[in-house]
Write a protein that holds these residues in place. Structure first.
Motif, PDB file in Angstrom:
ATOM      1  N   LEU A  93       1.040  -1.099   0.020  1.00  0.00           N
ATOM      2  CA  LEU A  93      -0.084   0.068   0.150  1.00  0.00           C
ATOM      3  C   LEU A  93       0.907   1.310  -0.091  1.00  0.00           C
ATOM      4  O   LEU A  93       0.489   2.399  -0.761  1.00  0.00           O
ATOM      5  N   LEU A 145      -7.231   1.416   4.636  1.00  0.00           N
ATOM      6  CA  LEU A 145      -7.367   2.297   3.813  1.00  0.00           C
ATOM      7  C   LEU A 145      -7.692   3.472   3.996  1.00  0.00           C
ATOM      8  O   LEU A 145      -7.024   4.623   3.330  1.00  0.00           O
ATOM      9  N   LEU A 178      -4.995   6.632   0.082  1.00  0.00           N
ATOM     10  CA  LEU A 178      -4.265   6.308  -0.908  1.00  0.00           C
ATOM     11  C   LEU A 178      -4.730   7.115  -2.406  1.00  0.00           C
ATOM     12  O   LEU A 178      -6.108   7.316  -2.627  1.00  0.00           O
TER      13      LEU A 178
END
Length: 256
Positions: A114, A139, A144
């Motif tokens: 990631l 996440l 991201l």
């Protein structure tokens, strides 16, 4: 036209008849294929497929193959991504909570990939089994910039919305064709038109009625028809929407 947004055409399952598989896919209206990497040892096979105009590739380290990964693989992945800017995403990576004995190592490997995706501003292709909520939380922490794909999504409408809110789309494949997958069917029906892509996960993730058979990209057309039925739309609309979303996510050329 259709895009199979996730298929393992590099796997040995296709060594005997790969060209015929691609021809059948073309006859079914599948014009482009996204092939993810799974282990360092097989990246060369993936990259070789990527020399075809109809194939785009991703590079990653898959949680199912933890026994195959070695110290230095993440550094090698960073070098390979640098050397191959044609790679459209980092992946396949993620968490498979069926394998409790490797979960700690899986999370460490997932986090490293990631961070690579964030550094390179690439989307990430995520394998997420029995871990939707925990993966969504991670996440959210990392934010991201290029989002990514939750491959083989089989969760609830609420879990799908959590991923969409983070800039991800979900991959719909064989699981959606099974009558017993009622929670997933509700999620499919509730997705926005730009919230999903179609995929086969060939040679895996068989469609209803095809259990025990090798899956192949031509069957993304069957997935398209089932998704259209669940959404109350035409197959042509679902094909157009999923293709546009795949192009946007992976930066695919319009002629693909």
């Amino acid at each position: 036209m259709l895009i199979d947004a996730h298929c393992h055409l590099d796997f040995p399952d296709f060594d005997a008849d790969r060209e015929a598989v691609l021809e059948r896919a073309g006859a079914a209206g599948v014009a482009h294929f996204v092939v993810p990497g799974t282990t360092r040892r097989h990246w060369d096979r993936v990259l070789a497929l990527g020399t075809r105009e109809a194939v785009s590739v991703c590079l990653g380290l898959h949680p199912y193959f933890m026994d195959a990964h070695r110290d230095g693989d993440v550094a090698a992945l960073a070098e390979c991504l640098e050397a191959h800017p044609e790679a459209v995403a980092v992946g396949e990576c993620g968490i498979d909570a069926r394998f409790d004995e490797t979960l700690g190592a899986q999370w460490a490997l997932f986090d490293a990939q990631l961070r690579l995706a964030r550094t390179r501003r690439l989307p990430v292709v995520i394998h997420c089994v029995r871990a939707n909520d925990k993966v969504a939380k991670r996440l959210r922490q990392l934010a991201l910039p290029a989002g990514g794909l939750i491959h083989a999504f089989a969760g609830s409408p609420e879990q799908a919305r959590a991923f969409l809110d983070l800039g991800f789309v979900v991959g719909l494949g064989g699981a959606a064709t099974h009558d017993r997958a009622r929670r997933l069917h509700r999620a499919v029906a509730a997705l926005p038109d730009d919230g999903y892509v179609l995929e086969t996960d060939s040679p895996d993730m068989p469609l209803a009625g095809r259990q025990g058979e090798r899956n192949e990209p031509a069957r993304v057309a069957e997935v398209c028809r089932k998704v259209a039925e669940l959404r109350g739309q035409s197959p042509e609309q679902v094909a157009a929407d999923s293709t546009a979303t795949a192009r946007q996510l992976f930066g695919l050329r319009a002629r693909s």
